[in-house]
Design an enzyme around this catalytic site. Structure first.
Site, PDB file in Angstrom:
ATOM      1  N   GLU A 183      34.430  38.271  55.330  1.00 38.05           N
ATOM      2  CA  GLU A 183      33.113  36.922  55.428  1.00 38.05           C
ATOM      3  C   GLU A 183      32.430  36.496  54.842  1.00 38.05           C
ATOM      4  OE1 GLU A 183      30.201  38.752  57.951  1.00 38.05           O
ATOM      5  OE2 GLU A 183      31.505  37.293  59.071  1.00 38.05           O
ATOM      6  N   LYS A 272      48.091  47.311  34.368  1.00 33.62           N
ATOM      7  CA  LYS A 272      47.943  48.110  34.314  1.00 33.62           C
ATOM      8  C   LYS A 272      48.775  49.086  35.088  1.00 33.62           C
ATOM      9  CE  LYS A 272      42.848  48.667  34.693  1.00 33.62           C
ATOM     10  NZ  LYS A 272      42.637  47.273  34.155  1.00 33.62           N
ATOM     11  N   LYS A 284      50.048  48.911  42.342  1.00 35.16           N
ATOM     12  CA  LYS A 284      50.271  47.361  41.969  1.00 35.16           C
ATOM     13  C   LYS A 284      51.801  47.406  41.622  1.00 35.16           C
ATOM     14  CE  LYS A 284      47.974  44.400  41.759  1.00 35.16           C
ATOM     15  NZ  LYS A 284      47.915  43.542  42.605  1.00 35.16           N
ATOM     16  N   SER A 314      35.128  38.357  36.276  1.00 34.37           N
ATOM     17  CA  SER A 314      35.487  38.678  37.232  1.00 34.37           C
ATOM     18  C   SER A 314      33.992  39.801  37.618  1.00 34.37           C
ATOM     19  CB  SER A 314      36.676  39.477  37.393  1.00 34.37           C
ATOM     20  OG  SER A 314      36.477  40.070  36.880  1.00 34.37           O
ATOM     21  N   VAL A 318      33.554  44.151  32.662  1.00 35.58           N
ATOM     22  CA  VAL A 318      31.454  44.126  31.472  1.00 35.58           C
ATOM     23  C   VAL A 318      31.442  43.189  30.908  1.00 35.58           C
ATOM     24  CG1 VAL A 318      33.723  44.458  29.141  1.00 35.58           C
ATOM     25  CG2 VAL A 318      32.497  46.370  29.690  1.00 35.58           C
ATOM     26  N   GLU A 405      41.218  56.196  33.463  1.00 35.95           N
ATOM     27  CA  GLU A 405      41.551  54.973  32.882  1.00 35.95           C
ATOM     28  C   GLU A 405      41.910  54.992  31.631  1.00 35.95           C
ATOM     29  OE1 GLU A 405      37.284  52.799  32.776  1.00 35.95           O
ATOM     30  OE2 GLU A 405      37.208  54.287  31.542  1.00 35.95           O
TER      31      GLU A 405
END
Length: 469
Positions: A183, A272, A284, A314, A318, A405
């Site tokens: 929310e 990724k 994904k 975003s 990094v 990673e």
């Protein structure tokens, strides 16, 4: 030249126009004890040797490096709002080489709307160091697709989702359904994007019945599916959550798009998902596979996938982390000195999603030509330099690669690549065969599987050997 104590930071303003004069006035009025202007640079030869308010125009941009050295400049301020990318890049690179802080003025509008013009200074970030121009949209094509339509964005409170909403509103949709699970993020979106065309919806894409009610109520014409769990190390600890949100959530959205005869459904994916080695990438990839499965069915909906790399600015990016560490005096932490990533800006990522949706042929995966991958170590070093520090002031330390990673990411598997572009900087990938029946079976039976059994099933479906069986 005025005799100013050497303790003040010496600045050089690039641009002796109206914007440059506003910057000068702000420095003189508000920061007389902190900064002193050495002069201006401007490529307009008619201004050379001219003096504005006691400060000379010292030459053109080609003299920047020499003047930094000659006058011991500590800051360069770019005060040309419409400067082309190549010139700006040269200034930034020169500043980096000389370890001089480079800042940029956003534009005259910001100077007018802010009381303190110096506060409108923006630190030059890695967005301007990507070495390529922004993707240009086919505005006419997008307008014809979006104007007057009801558009649904899932994950609307996230970095990409909120930027999608921003750009979609400019295309005059009939209604923009901003769907999010949190929310607070949806509330912030409403505060940032006040519009009578936005309809906020708090809902979870994992909840089939809840999502069905949303589609039944609003009957969207176009869907942009941006909702996902994206944090790699966290998802390594939370396979089932990643599976339900990224795969089952996507399946629910796609099923609703088919059931309610949506015209276009675009899924936002990630690099990724290529040869995935972590839970986020694997789930994904499963989501991509389901979108491609839906595209093979007899349906009027146009299903497609948009895949891109890391997004600057975003949440979890990094760059904000590096800035926070620099502000704290260091050290700046990088996972590995050889790690590389593809980068793009948030507006560029959202633009690609919109462009792909307008161009899409059902089942295609669209990928942005993001140029060369960039070393994370280089990003850290450049940001330290552009912030006005040396590597002696702010050390860089390796923290080690985190669970899940990769050292290097890919945008397309070798077997997925078509060399031709379908639009400027946009490629289309080939479809890799996979077991659709096994994918559907997993979506129906995952609740009965243990964590280890689920991981085995997910890895089996997303492995290259299974896909090409």
């Amino acid at each position: 030249m005025k005799n100013i104590p050497s303790t003040r930071k010496k600045i050089l303003i690039v641009g002796a126009g109206e914007l440059g004069m506003n910057v000068l006035a702000s420095f003189v009025k508000d920061y007389p004890e902190e900064y002193t202007l050495t002069g201006f640079l401007d490529d307009d030869r008619t201004k050379w040797d001219a003096v504005f308010h006691g400060y000379p125009v010292l030459g053109g941009l080609e003299t920047l490096d020499e003047l930094i050295r000659q006058w011991d400049i500590q800051m360069v301020v770019i005060a040309i709002s419409d400067m082309d990318v190549e010139k700006r890049e040269r200034i930034i690179q020169t500043g980096m080489a000389r370890k001089v802080m480079v800042k940029s003025i956003p534009g005259i509008r910001e100077l007018i709307t802010q009381n303190d013009s110096f506060k409108a200074l923006e630190e030059v970030t890695m967005q301007e160091l990507l070495g390529r121009s922004q993707v240009k949209l086919d505005e006419a094509l997008l307008t014809s697709q979006i104007t007057g339509k009801t558009v649904l964005v899932t994950g609307a409170g996230g970095s990409i989702g909120s930027e999608l909403c921003k750009q979609l509103l400019k295309l005059a949709p009939k209604k923009l359904i901003a769907l999010g699970h949190g929310e607070n993020s949806i509330y912030q979106l409403l505060m940032d994007r006040e519009s009578e065309h936005i309809e906020p919806v708090i809902a979870d894409v994992q909840d089939y019945d809840e999502l069905q009610a949303v589609f039944a109520k609003y009957e969207p014409d176009i869907v942009y599916h941006a909702a996902a769990h994206k944090h790699v190390p966290l998802m390594e600890r939370s396979l089932r959550s990643a599976f339900k949100n990224n795969f089952i959530g996507t399946k629910n959205v796609a099923d609703m798009a088919e059931a309610f005869q949506v015209e276009t459904c675009v899924m936002v994916s990630t690099d990724k998902a290529v040869n995935p080695v972590n839970n986020m990438g694997r789930t994904k990839r499963l989501a991509e596979m389901y979108i491609q499965t839906m595209a093979t069915r007899a349906t009027s909906c146009n299903f497609s996938v948009v895949r891109f790399g890391n997004v600057l600015g975003s949440r979890g990016s990094v760059i904000p982390l590096f800035k926070k560490q620099i502000k704290a005096g260091g050290p700046v932490t990088v996972t590995h000195c050889e790690m590389t990533r593809y980068f793009m800006t948030i507006p560029e990522a959202a633009s690609l999603v919109l462009q792909a949706g307008s161009l899409a042929k059902s089942g295609d995966i669209y990928v942005l030509d993001m140029g060369e991958s960039i070393k994370i170590m280089d990003l850290a070093q450049n940001l330290i330099t552009l912030s006005g520090y040396s590597l002696e002031d702010i050390p860089i330390v390796e923290a080690g690669i985190r669970p899940g990673e990769k050292l290097h990411e890919e945008l397309l598997d070798a077997d997925e690549i078509y060399q031709e572009q379908i639009s400027e900087k946009i490629h289309v990938g080939k479809t890799i065969p996979f077991d659709m029946k096994e994918l559907i079976r997993l979506s129906e039976e995952y609740r009965q599987l243990t964590e280890s059994e689920l991981l085995e099933a997910v890895c089996g479906l997303t492995s290259k050997q299974i896909q090409r069986a």
